[in-house]
Design a protein around this motif. Structure first.
Motif, mmCIF file in Angstrom:
data_model
loop_
_atom_site.group_PDB
_atom_site.id
_atom_site.type_symbol
_atom_site.label_atom_id
_atom_site.label_comp_id
_atom_site.label_asym_id
_atom_site.label_seq_id
_atom_site.Cartn_x
_atom_site.Cartn_y
_atom_site.Cartn_z
ATOM 1 N N GLN A 191 3.771 -4.579 0.442
ATOM 2 C CA GLN A 191 3.849 -5.859 1.134
ATOM 3 C C GLN A 191 4.898 -5.735 2.235
ATOM 4 O OE1 GLN A 191 2.031 -8.778 0.699
ATOM 5 N NE2 GLN A 191 3.103 -9.440 2.557
ATOM 6 N N MET A 192 4.469 -5.953 3.463
ATOM 7 C CA MET A 192 5.358 -5.797 4.609
ATOM 8 C C MET A 192 5.540 -7.149 5.286
ATOM 9 S SD MET A 192 3.968 -2.203 6.203
ATOM 10 C CE MET A 192 2.374 -2.882 6.641
ATOM 11 N N ASN A 193 6.764 -7.623 5.297
ATOM 12 C CA ASN A 193 7.097 -8.898 5.932
ATOM 13 C C ASN A 193 8.050 -8.663 7.096
ATOM 14 O OD1 ASN A 193 5.606 -10.250 3.894
ATOM 15 N ND2 ASN A 193 7.419 -10.356 2.578
ATOM 16 N N SER A 194 8.171 -9.678 7.939
ATOM 17 C CA SER A 194 9.092 -9.609 9.086
ATOM 18 C C SER A 194 8.882 -8.324 9.875
ATOM 19 C CB SER A 194 10.544 -9.710 8.601
ATOM 20 O OG SER A 194 10.767 -10.912 7.897
ATOM 21 N N LEU A 195 7.639 -8.028 10.169
ATOM 22 C CA LEU A 195 7.319 -6.772 10.853
ATOM 23 C C LEU A 195 7.877 -6.750 12.268
ATOM 24 C CD1 LEU A 195 3.734 -6.310 9.460
ATOM 25 C CD2 LEU A 195 5.563 -4.615 9.309
ATOM 26 N N SER A 248 3.111 -10.451 8.725
ATOM 27 C CA SER A 248 3.046 -9.718 7.463
ATOM 28 C C SER A 248 1.723 -8.988 7.326
ATOM 29 C CB SER A 248 3.207 -10.681 6.274
ATOM 30 O OG SER A 248 4.440 -11.354 6.305
ATOM 31 N N ARG A 255 12.622 -6.273 3.538
ATOM 32 C CA ARG A 255 11.425 -6.677 4.282
ATOM 33 C C ARG A 255 10.142 -6.202 3.605
ATOM 34 N NH1 ARG A 255 10.402 -4.821 9.318
ATOM 35 N NH2 ARG A 255 11.386 -2.785 8.939
ATOM 36 N N PHE A 256 10.196 -5.021 3.012
ATOM 37 C CA PHE A 256 9.017 -4.423 2.387
ATOM 38 C C PHE A 256 9.186 -4.420 0.866
ATOM 39 C CE2 PHE A 256 7.786 -1.378 6.126
ATOM 40 C CZ PHE A 256 7.775 -2.462 6.972
ATOM 41 N N ARG A 292 -0.336 -6.470 4.081
ATOM 42 C CA ARG A 292 -0.299 -5.880 2.745
ATOM 43 C C ARG A 292 -1.218 -4.666 2.723
ATOM 44 N NH1 ARG A 292 0.630 -7.048 -2.799
ATOM 45 N NH2 ARG A 292 -1.062 -6.430 -4.182
#
Length: 122
Positions: A81-85, A17, A66-67, A19
Motif C-alpha cells: 500500500q503506497m500513500n502520499s506518493l 495512493s 508512507r508505504f 496498492r
C-alpha cells in the motif's frame, strides 16, 4: 517453477495512493521473505520493503510512514500500500520471494516478478 505476478501499477498524481499486489504460483513448499524492490530509469534496483513469513517488516527509510507491506500466507501473496506518493517514487516495482520448491530441484530460490510500472505525476 515458481512464478510471481504483480498487478496494481499505474499513473497517479502526487499525493495519491496505489496498492500493488503480487501472487506466487507453482509448486511451493514454503515462502520465507517476500518483498518489493524498485528501479527508476538510470538507477540501481533498491529495496522498498520486505516482510518475513512471521510478519516482521523492514522498510527503506524514504518509504517509512508512507508505504505498508503486508502478506497473506494462505494465498502466497504480498501487497504494498503506497500513500502520499511523490514523483520520485516513479519506477518499475518488482516483487521478490524466497520460495522453497522441488522444481527443478529441492531448494530455496530467489524469485522475481516481471515488474509493474508506477508513475507519479507532479
Amino acid at each position: 517453477q515458481v512464478q510471481l505476478v504483480e498487478s496494481g501499477g499505474g499513473l497517479v498524481q502526487a499525493g495519491g495512493s496505489l496498492r500493488l499486489s503480487c501472487a506466487a504460483s507453482g509448486v511451493i513448499s514454503s515462502i520465507r521473505d517476500m518483498g518489493w524492490y524498485r528501479q527508476a530509469p538510470g538507477k540501481q534496483r533498491e529495496l522498498v520493503a520486505v516482510i518475513t513469513s512471521g510478519g516482521s517488516t523492514n522498510y527503506a527509510d524514504s518509504m517509512k510512514g508512507r508505504f505498508t507491506v503486508s502478506r497473506d500466507n494462505t494465498k502466497n501473496a504480498v501487497y504494498l500500500q503506497m500513500n502520499s506518493l511523490r514523483p520520485e517514487d516513479t519506477a518499475v516495482y518488482y516483487c521478490n520471494a524466497q520460495a522453497t520448491t522441488i522444481i527443478p530441484h529441492y531448494g530455496t530460490y530467489d524469485i522475481w516478478g516481471r515488474g509493474t510500472q508506477v508513475t507519479v505525476s507532479s
